[in-house]
Design a protein around this motif. Structure first.
Motif, PDB file in Angstrom:
ATOM      1  N   GLY A 177       6.339   4.068   1.555  1.00  0.00           N
ATOM      2  CA  GLY A 177       6.899   3.331   0.591  1.00  0.00           C
ATOM      3  C   GLY A 177       8.332   3.744   0.146  1.00  0.00           C
ATOM      4  N   LEU A 203       4.601  -1.955  -1.669  1.00  0.00           N
ATOM      5  CA  LEU A 203       4.720  -0.421  -1.751  1.00  0.00           C
ATOM      6  C   LEU A 203       3.276  -0.050  -2.396  1.00  0.00           C
ATOM      7  N   PRO A 206       3.716   4.786  -3.856  1.00  0.00           N
ATOM      8  CA  PRO A 206       5.057   5.182  -3.216  1.00  0.00           C
ATOM      9  C   PRO A 206       5.379   6.815  -3.625  1.00  0.00           C
TER      10      PRO A 206
END
Length: 312
Positions: A177, A203, A206
């Protein structure tokens, strides 16, 4: 700063050392006084492309450069209609795991079938064999390679014949991410070759963090505690090169606050796109990989599929 290029196949029994032998101790690895780096998670086993026959997709591996490869996953239900492309960057802590592992191959296979999309899963260089910024450079090279297939004239026939390069989705979990964000900031600044277009970014839990000493050790050319790759700069957020972003956060993830801050800062940056946030209650970091049958893991894949197909 120099590193010993440790053999990732080194047997765990060969790592016989005591606390007094450790020069630096980090979450994912120890640096010994003799220069060796011991990554604490054992090397993962990789599955061959034939694994696709067990999960309903066609799989092949391609070499992009001498340092970069990718696994391409094509849904079995492919028709004459061009399909969106998911450019996926696996999570690694920048120093472990692999795109060709069973868990990532299964996850990407499920995304390919559930979203009816081609998935390009990038195998990038990791520390200590290739210190940061190799992960960013390799992923950028792979994205450029994907974009080079405009007008059906690229090196890979699956991409030429089946990919809609106007509908690319860049995504990844954890370190993946983080790398995805860095790529999209660069796309917003420099663009992509031909008519390739990034429609969205995905994402999952992340990996961001200010003053991350482990990341800075892995990146000898770092710019200090607020390096923009780990603490995204407002100007990078404001020019993210896509129109939609989907972010998954896990309630019990140590990175929850960093991920929430990222979404808050993205919204405030002046970026003109839309952000969707999904919080998985009672879940920890990247739980969706550990048990792909978990109901919320299934829901994550379904939400990604809906995001790709713009179904709200």
């Amino acid at each position: 700063m120099s590193y010993t290029n440790t053999d990732t196949n080194t047997a765990e029994s060969e790592w016989n050392y005591s606390e007094s032998d450790i020069a630096h101790e980090f979450l994912f690895f120890n640096v010994l006084k003799d220069g060796r780096v011991h990554v604490l998670l054992p090397p993962v086993e990789k599955v061959p492309p034939s694994f696709g026959s067990t999960v309903g997709v066609s799989i092949k591996d391609v070499e992009i450069t001498s340092d970069v490869s990718a696994r391409i996953l094509l849904p079995s239900s492919t028709t004459a209609q061009k399909l969106p492309v998911v450019f996926y960057i696996y999570g690694s802590g920048f120093c472990m795991r692999a795109a060709f592992s069973e868990d990532y191959t299964r996850f990407c296979s499920n995304i390919a079938t559930e979203a009816n999309a081609i998935v390009v899963s990038v195998e990038y260089g990791i520390f200590p064999a290739r210190p940061i910024p190799a992960c960013y450079d390799d992923s950028w090279a792979a994205l450029q390679w994907l974009a080079s297939h405009g007008n059906g004239s690229g090196p890979d026939p699956w991409i030429n014949n089946h990919a809609d390069l106007r509908r690319i989705f860049v995504g990844g979990d954890s370190a993946g991410g983080n790398i995805s964000h860095t790529l999209l900031a660069k796309v917003g600044s420099t663009g992509l070759p031909g008519d390739a277009n990034i429609e969205g970014m995905i994402l999952v839990n992340p990996y961001f963090g200010e003053d991350d000493k482990m990341w800075m050790y892995m990146c000898p050319t770092n710019e200090g505690p607020t390096d923009r790759r780990m603490k995204p700069a407002v100007e990078d957020l404001g020019r993210i090169g896509c129109g939609r972003v989907l972010v998954f956060l896990a309630e019990f993830d140590a990175l929850y606050c960093a991920g929430k801050m990222y979404t808050d800062e993205l919204i405030k940056s002046g970026w003109k796109g839309t952000v969707e946030i999904v919080v998985n209650k009672g879940k920890d970091h990247c739980f969706h990989l550990a048990d792909y049958t978990d109901l919320e893991a299934i829901a994550i894949r379904g939400r990604i599929a809906s995001f790709i197909n713009n179904q709200g």
